[in-house]
Design an enzyme around this catalytic site. Structure first.
Site, mmCIF file in Angstrom:
data_model
loop_
_atom_site.group_PDB
_atom_site.id
_atom_site.type_symbol
_atom_site.label_atom_id
_atom_site.label_comp_id
_atom_site.label_asym_id
_atom_site.label_seq_id
_atom_site.Cartn_x
_atom_site.Cartn_y
_atom_site.Cartn_z
ATOM 1 N N GLY A 86 99.254 51.674 40.979
ATOM 2 C CA GLY A 86 100.436 51.575 41.807
ATOM 3 C C GLY A 86 100.437 52.691 42.820
ATOM 4 O O GLY A 86 99.459 53.433 42.954
ATOM 5 N N THR A 87 101.548 52.845 43.540
ATOM 6 C CA THR A 87 101.602 53.835 44.609
ATOM 7 C C THR A 87 101.554 55.264 44.101
ATOM 8 O O THR A 87 101.109 56.156 44.814
ATOM 9 C CB THR A 87 102.875 53.634 45.438
ATOM 10 N N PHE A 88 102.023 55.507 42.872
ATOM 11 C CA PHE A 88 102.008 56.876 42.362
ATOM 12 C C PHE A 88 101.558 56.962 40.911
ATOM 13 O O PHE A 88 101.763 57.972 40.261
ATOM 14 C CB PHE A 88 103.394 57.526 42.494
ATOM 15 N N ARG A 90 98.601 55.339 37.727
ATOM 16 C CA ARG A 90 97.448 54.531 37.316
ATOM 17 C C ARG A 90 97.483 54.413 35.807
ATOM 18 O O ARG A 90 97.795 55.382 35.111
ATOM 19 C CB ARG A 90 96.144 55.183 37.783
ATOM 20 N N LYS A 111 99.456 55.797 30.810
ATOM 21 C CA LYS A 111 100.047 55.732 32.148
ATOM 22 C C LYS A 111 100.112 57.136 32.725
ATOM 23 O O LYS A 111 100.728 58.026 32.147
ATOM 24 C CB LYS A 111 101.436 55.113 32.065
ATOM 25 N N ASP A 207 114.421 44.394 35.624
ATOM 26 C CA ASP A 207 113.195 43.978 36.318
ATOM 27 C C ASP A 207 112.430 42.927 35.532
ATOM 28 O O ASP A 207 111.202 42.966 35.443
ATOM 29 C CB ASP A 207 112.299 45.191 36.597
ATOM 30 N N LYS A 209 110.522 39.689 34.832
ATOM 31 C CA LYS A 209 109.673 38.766 35.583
ATOM 32 C C LYS A 209 108.361 38.619 34.821
ATOM 33 O O LYS A 209 108.024 39.463 33.980
ATOM 34 C CB LYS A 209 109.403 39.291 36.999
ATOM 35 N N ASN A 212 105.879 41.542 34.257
ATOM 36 C CA ASN A 212 106.244 42.643 33.360
ATOM 37 C C ASN A 212 106.225 42.244 31.896
ATOM 38 O O ASN A 212 106.828 42.920 31.060
ATOM 39 C CB ASN A 212 107.632 43.189 33.727
ATOM 40 N N ASP A 225 107.014 48.206 31.581
ATOM 41 C CA ASP A 225 107.535 48.769 32.821
ATOM 42 C C ASP A 225 109.058 48.893 32.800
ATOM 43 O O ASP A 225 109.783 48.023 33.283
ATOM 44 C CB ASP A 225 107.095 47.969 34.044
ATOM 45 N N THR A 243 113.069 42.706 41.920
ATOM 46 C CA THR A 243 112.154 41.831 42.625
ATOM 47 C C THR A 243 112.963 40.725 43.292
ATOM 48 O O THR A 243 113.810 40.120 42.637
ATOM 49 C CB THR A 243 111.126 41.231 41.639
#
Length: 399
Positions: A86-88, A90, A111, A207, A209, A212, A225, A243
């Protein structure tokens, strides 16, 4: 609205827009612990037993943590493969370097969140909430298990149980849609999970979905998550996060939202399981929001009547009328004819295997996850400077 990439359910993915955290869905694809770890384990082994078996407040006393007793650090683990990015953060598939003979095949999902990026993307509170929530819910059969958390000079770490089955999202895309039995089975496990989060802890997950939801080797799900999870109880909160296709109308209106958002999302999830796509969808996120606020559901003619009914009741635009949030709570959801064939005790205590049995050849089998490139050179990554440390380190003291 925000744009970005959703790459893995163990990561909190965000793209910054002032005051918002909205995740778009891209292509329709695919012996002991260190001292703080010991305290974590002890803290989750208390609480009265609930009369309702689906609202467990006691913890899994039999759970054994198989790591060494010295302080955990990244060098204690062998990094086997990236499971998601992800953006910040792994997520790595890891194996402890020192294990008892009986546990020699045990692997975990680790994580790793870079402190500087967490701060830069204004995700400090989300990361703290995730760790706090996961520590509170250890022991539930359908929630990913946090075994330990720790930190070092640059990063935060959460050591989680590994689910070798991968994302249920991937199975749904390959099958295009699930049959009624499969959809009902997994919706029932999610129902019990939401009931536990709401009625035992007052936590809104926020969240839900397919991305997840992971599958374990026996075909049961694990919700992962918890970056957007928040303890709200009977209060309301105003953060726009989630989302687009799964946002409840009250989130879009920014009129204040609470636990009811998860029941709305359950309705959307059931629909997507059975139809293959969510009921409100458009390439333009703003159009998705317009459809959600309008709340007009359209059902394919072959969708079972009981499924249409429960989705309609869960997806009431007025949260005060929403099944799960109205009088009777989750018990009213479980009593719905859609779940008439579910034996709830058998499901909760995992006396039956799931309808989807992942192909898993060995404990460290990662074939059900996608391939990811090697991590970038650390020289190009944000640094957690002394100035940042003075300002923020106290906020990471739980790790």
């Amino acid at each position: 609205m925000a744009t970005g990439t959703v790459q893995h359910p163990l990561i909190t993915h965000t793209t910054e827009v002032p005051g918002t955290t909205v995740i778009p869905r891209i292509d329709m694809r695919p012996d002991g612990l260190h001292e703080r770890g010991k305290q974590l384990v002890e803290s989750i082994r208390s609480g009265p037993r609930s009369a309702n078996p689906f609202l467990i407040t006691e913890r899994a006393e039999e759970k054994q943590i198989t790591l060494s007793s010295r302080d955990l650090q990244l060098s204690d683990f062998g990094l086997l493969k990236t499971l998601g990015t992800g953006t910040f953060a792994r997520v790595w598939l890891v194996k402890p370097k020192e294990q008892k003979e009986a546990d020699k095949n045990k692997v975990y999902a680790l994580k790793i969140l870079r402190k500087a990026d967490v701060i830069k993307l204004k995700q400090v509170e989300h990361v703290r909430n995730e760790r706090k929530t996961l520590a509170a819910v250890v022991g539930h059969p359908f929630i990913t298990t946090l075994n330990a958390s720790f930190s070092d000079d640059q990063s935060l770490y959460m050591l989680l149980d590994y689910c070798p089955g991968g994302e249920i999202f991937s199975y749904l895309r390959r099958a295009r849609r699930f049959d009624s039995e499969t959809s009902t089975f997994y919706a029932a496990e999610i129902t019990m999970t939401i009931e536990y989060l709401h009625e035992s802890h007052g936590i809104a997950y926020r969240d839900l979905k397919p991305e997840n939801i992971l599958l374990d080797a026996d075909g049961h799900l694990r919700l992962v998550d918890f970056g957007f999870a928040k303890q709200v109880g009977n209060r309301e909160t105003y953060t726009l996060c989630g989302t687009p296709e799964y946002l409840a109308p009250e989130v879009i209106h920014n009129s204040g939202h609470g636990l009811a958002v998860d029941w709305w999302a359950l309705g959307i999830l059931i629909y997507e399981f059975l139809v293959g796509q969510p009921p409100f969808w458009d390439q333009n996120p703003m159009r998705i929001y317009e459809q959600i606020v309008e709340g007009r559901l359209r059902f394919p003619p072959n969708m079972p009547a009981s499924a249409q009914n429960i989705v309609s009741l869960l997806c009431k635009t007025n949260p005060s009328e929403r099944l799960g949030h109205i009088s009777g709570g989750a018990s009213r959801v479980r009593a719905h004819p859609f779940f008439q064939d579910i034996v709830w005790d058998d499901l909760f205590y995992r006396r039956v295997k799931g309808p989807i049995l992942p192909r898993v050849s060995h404990p460290a089998d990662s074939s059900n996850f996608e391939e990811y490139p090697d991590p970038p050179d650390s020289r190009g990554q944000s640094i957690y400077t002394d100035d940042l440390r003075k300002k923020y380190e106290s906020l990471f003291s739980d790790f």
